[in-house]
Scaffold this motif. Sequence first.
Motif, mmCIF file in Angstrom:
data_model
loop_
_atom_site.group_PDB
_atom_site.id
_atom_site.type_symbol
_atom_site.label_atom_id
_atom_site.label_comp_id
_atom_site.label_asym_id
_atom_site.label_seq_id
_atom_site.Cartn_x
_atom_site.Cartn_y
_atom_site.Cartn_z
ATOM 1 N N TRP A 1 0.999 12.530 11.414
ATOM 2 C CA TRP A 1 1.661 13.611 12.169
ATOM 3 C C TRP A 1 3.075 13.881 11.674
ATOM 4 O O TRP A 1 3.580 14.991 11.808
ATOM 5 N N ASN A 2 3.698 12.865 11.067
ATOM 6 C CA ASN A 2 5.057 13.067 10.547
ATOM 7 C C ASN A 2 5.065 13.996 9.337
ATOM 8 O O ASN A 2 6.106 14.479 8.940
ATOM 9 N N HIS A 3 3.896 14.223 8.735
ATOM 10 C CA HIS A 3 3.795 15.203 7.651
ATOM 11 C C HIS A 3 3.062 16.455 8.164
ATOM 12 O O HIS A 3 2.459 17.190 7.395
ATOM 13 N N GLY A 4 3.063 16.623 9.491
ATOM 14 C CA GLY A 4 2.270 17.671 10.148
ATOM 15 C C GLY A 4 2.440 19.062 9.558
ATOM 16 O O GLY A 4 1.460 19.747 9.275
ATOM 17 N N SER B 1 -9.554 10.154 6.031
ATOM 18 C CA SER B 1 -9.316 10.761 4.725
ATOM 19 C C SER B 1 -7.891 10.443 4.273
ATOM 20 O O SER B 1 -6.950 10.541 5.063
ATOM 21 N N ASP B 2 -7.741 10.038 3.002
ATOM 22 C CA ASP B 2 -6.393 9.742 2.491
ATOM 23 C C ASP B 2 -6.321 10.024 0.994
ATOM 24 O O ASP B 2 -7.273 9.770 0.252
ATOM 25 N N THR B 3 -5.168 10.532 0.580
ATOM 26 C CA THR B 3 -4.994 10.919 -0.821
ATOM 27 C C THR B 3 -4.527 9.758 -1.719
ATOM 28 O O THR B 3 -4.447 9.921 -2.932
ATOM 29 N N THR B 4 -4.200 8.610 -1.132
ATOM 30 C CA THR B 4 -3.726 7.473 -1.940
ATOM 31 C C THR B 4 -4.916 6.737 -2.542
ATOM 32 O O THR B 4 -5.732 6.167 -1.807
ATOM 33 N N SER B 5 -4.999 6.695 -3.886
ATOM 34 C CA SER B 5 -6.209 6.142 -4.509
ATOM 35 C C SER B 5 -6.415 4.663 -4.165
ATOM 36 O O SER B 5 -7.548 4.214 -4.004
ATOM 37 N N THR B 6 -5.322 3.909 -3.999
ATOM 38 C CA THR B 6 -5.476 2.471 -3.721
ATOM 39 C C THR B 6 -6.027 2.192 -2.314
ATOM 40 O O THR B 6 -6.496 1.092 -2.038
ATOM 41 N N LYS B 7 -5.961 3.161 -1.427
ATOM 42 C CA LYS B 7 -6.509 2.949 -0.070
ATOM 43 C C LYS B 7 -7.991 3.355 -0.012
ATOM 44 O O LYS B 7 -8.749 2.849 0.813
ATOM 45 N N GLN B 8 -8.369 4.290 -0.874
ATOM 46 C CA GLN B 8 -9.739 4.829 -0.846
ATOM 47 C C GLN B 8 -10.769 3.746 -1.172
ATOM 48 O O GLN B 8 -10.553 2.933 -2.064
ATOM 49 N N ALA C 1 -4.415 7.762 6.262
ATOM 50 C CA ALA C 1 -4.508 6.340 6.638
ATOM 51 C C ALA C 1 -3.093 5.751 6.623
ATOM 52 O O ALA C 1 -2.727 4.964 5.761
ATOM 53 N N THR C 2 -2.305 6.162 7.585
ATOM 54 C CA THR C 2 -0.907 5.735 7.646
ATOM 55 C C THR C 2 -0.813 4.304 8.179
ATOM 56 O O THR C 2 -1.714 3.835 8.879
ATOM 57 N N SER C 3 0.292 3.659 7.871
ATOM 58 C CA SER C 3 0.515 2.335 8.452
ATOM 59 C C SER C 3 0.609 2.462 9.969
ATOM 60 O O SER C 3 0.113 1.617 10.713
ATOM 61 N N LYS C 4 1.231 3.556 10.417
ATOM 62 C CA LYS C 4 1.383 3.794 11.852
ATOM 63 C C LYS C 4 0.049 3.843 12.578
ATOM 64 O O LYS C 4 -0.059 3.470 13.740
ATOM 65 N N SER C 5 -0.995 4.327 11.895
ATOM 66 C CA SER C 5 -2.290 4.500 12.572
ATOM 67 C C SER C 5 -2.881 3.153 12.984
ATOM 68 O O SER C 5 -3.696 3.082 13.906
ATOM 69 N N ALA D 1 0.795 -1.241 0.000
ATOM 70 C CA ALA D 1 0.000 0.000 0.000
ATOM 71 C C ALA D 1 0.823 1.285 0.000
ATOM 72 O O ALA D 1 0.304 2.350 -0.319
ATOM 73 N N TYR D 2 2.088 1.216 0.369
ATOM 74 C CA TYR D 2 2.848 2.460 0.542
ATOM 75 C C TYR D 2 3.639 2.870 -0.697
ATOM 76 O O TYR D 2 4.612 2.224 -1.063
ATOM 77 N N PHE D 3 3.205 3.928 -1.321
ATOM 78 C CA PHE D 3 3.940 4.526 -2.435
ATOM 79 C C PHE D 3 4.716 5.726 -1.880
ATOM 80 O O PHE D 3 4.099 6.666 -1.365
ATOM 81 N N GLU E 1 -0.021 23.528 6.865
ATOM 82 C CA GLU E 1 0.126 24.591 5.873
ATOM 83 C C GLU E 1 -1.008 24.500 4.845
ATOM 84 O O GLU E 1 -1.696 25.467 4.543
ATOM 85 N N LYS E 2 -1.207 23.254 4.358
ATOM 86 C CA LYS E 2 -2.228 23.009 3.331
ATOM 87 C C LYS E 2 -3.644 23.232 3.867
ATOM 88 O O LYS E 2 -4.544 23.616 3.126
ATOM 89 N N GLU E 3 -3.839 22.987 5.151
ATOM 90 C CA GLU E 3 -5.192 23.022 5.724
ATOM 91 C C GLU E 3 -5.537 24.341 6.411
ATOM 92 O O GLU E 3 -6.379 24.364 7.317
HETATM 93 P P1 TMP Z 1 3.301 7.783 5.944
HETATM 94 O O1 TMP Z 1 3.080 8.449 7.252
HETATM 95 O O2 TMP Z 1 3.602 6.332 6.102
HETATM 96 O O3 TMP Z 1 4.284 8.569 5.141
HETATM 97 O O4 TMP Z 1 1.911 7.778 5.138
HETATM 98 C C1 TMP Z 1 1.225 8.963 4.890
HETATM 99 C C2 TMP Z 1 -0.218 8.656 4.500
HETATM 100 O O5 TMP Z 1 -0.954 9.869 4.668
HETATM 101 C C3 TMP Z 1 -0.403 8.215 3.060
HETATM 102 O O6 TMP Z 1 -1.372 7.178 2.990
HETATM 103 C C4 TMP Z 1 -0.938 9.464 2.356
HETATM 104 C C5 TMP Z 1 -1.613 10.226 3.455
HETATM 105 N N1 TMP Z 1 -1.519 11.678 3.303
HETATM 106 C C6 TMP Z 1 -2.693 12.387 3.075
HETATM 107 O O7 TMP Z 1 -3.775 11.810 3.006
HETATM 108 N N2 TMP Z 1 -2.611 13.762 2.942
HETATM 109 C C7 TMP Z 1 -1.417 14.429 3.003
HETATM 110 O O8 TMP Z 1 -1.397 15.655 2.870
HETATM 111 C C8 TMP Z 1 -0.200 13.669 3.246
HETATM 112 C C9 TMP Z 1 1.121 14.365 3.342
HETATM 113 C C10 TMP Z 1 -0.312 12.302 3.395
#
Ligand code: TMP
Length: 406
Positions: free
Chosen positions: A375-378, A338-345, A316-320, A68-70, A383-385
């Motif tokens: 949170w690692n992309h916090g 909510s997640d931007t990865t189409s394969t998870k939706q 929808a992170t693996s960490k979650s 699942a992780y791209f 900024e985006k939100e």
């Molecule tokens: P990661 O924490 O393993 O890098 O995965 C990040 C997940 O969060 C990935 O499924 C994509 C999603 N994501 C969003 O939905 N919106 C975002 O703005 C970012 C940065 C990631």
Amino acid sequence: MPECLICGSSVEEFMSFGQMPIANAFLNQEEFSSEFFFELRIGFCSRCAMLQLTELVDREKLFHESYAYFSSISLRMEAHFKQFAESVMKTKLDSADPFVLEIGSNDGIMLRHFADRGIRHLGVEPSENVARAAMEKGVNTTCRFFDKDLASEIRSEYGQADAILAANVMCHIPYLHSVADAVASLMKPDGVFIFEDPYLGDIVEKTAYDQIYDEHAFYFSVSSLSNLFGQYDLEIVNIEPQSVHGGSMRYTVARKGAVTAASSVARQKDREHSNGLRDLATFHQFKRNIETSRDDLLKILHREKEENRRIVGYGATSKSTTVLNYCGIDNRLIDFISDTTSTKQGKFSPGMHIPIRPYEEFVNDYPEYALLFAWNHGQEIMEKEKPYSAQGGRFIVYVPSVKIMA
Ligand code: TMP
Ligand code: SAH
Ligand code: ZN
């Protein structure tokens, strides 16, 4: 007691997170009844200071044709790996026809920069779907697991490597002895092995227990890694802290005596010693901090739900998967993730079966709260939100501590 995967000594198992599904196994409704679970347990080896999982899931269950992780989902990670690649090109590729190898090259996020410049390269990536994405970008990729046998095949076909690279994959490989041995034989005499992974010091300090899941067999420190490489006539000659993935460390490894190690390496080992990263007591405290984090998070979620506020998961992170299943957070507390990865939706989260929805659903009907799993992309997300925050939306975060943020 379980045996340490690095030194064979006994590992003190100090915590179980209970039954867990596979962190990246987002699933369809038909698959609920056959979902795979294992007990997520973790232990510490006081002899070599390696924190590690004490029950492992077969690698074929984790890395396969629908991984699942791209890597390229985040702009920040794109920029990070561009810089990483450029620093290697600038300082490590002086030979006439250099060869660069990457272990766990995923969708080519790093190697494509070498491919674009016509530099000889090879990515080793066992998950077929992400490997295919890399090949489509012109990245030379072999769809295999990296180990000693593959290393000798690569050596006869390509020769030794000037630079071997790896990001967020060394900690995924339980058989690290085979990897260290393979690296030692594949690296040119003056070559380097540069890799990075989430850093144990950050995980403990921030109570980032969601880094603990099936894929992460190890949680590295400079101390624990020095011990491993020392057995293969290799040594860590440089370290560079990185802010990605909640706090990572980049290690440069060379043959013993080939280069003088930077003084930061010994300094960091001393710091780890004084910060207790070599002491079992630190991990008993880590466990108590994890329990407090869980209790504090549940308190907020229940309180806000009782006030009929809508809460949506963000990313929808693996960490979650660790957080949701360990805390027992289900669809009654969170409407969707909510997640931007189409394969998870359209799929559901592992174990707790919370629906994963396209990002647009979050934007079209803002909830009162977004529980920030990514949170690692916090920074990138906050900024985006801005529009979400501006109309009163709030983020619930749990790393480094549980709190509500605008
Ligand atoms: P990661 O924490 O393993 O890098 O995965 C990040 C997940 O969060 C990935 O499924 C994509 C999603 N994501 C969003 O939905 N919106 C975002 O703005 C970012 C940065 C990631
Ligand atoms: N380097 C990328 C990907 C990290 S995810 C990044 O930092 O974003 C880990 C990747 O390693 C996955 O794509 C997985 O399929 C791959 N992997 C797992 N075990 C491996 C092994 N033994 N050898 C090579 N790659 C492996
Ligand atoms: Zn050990």
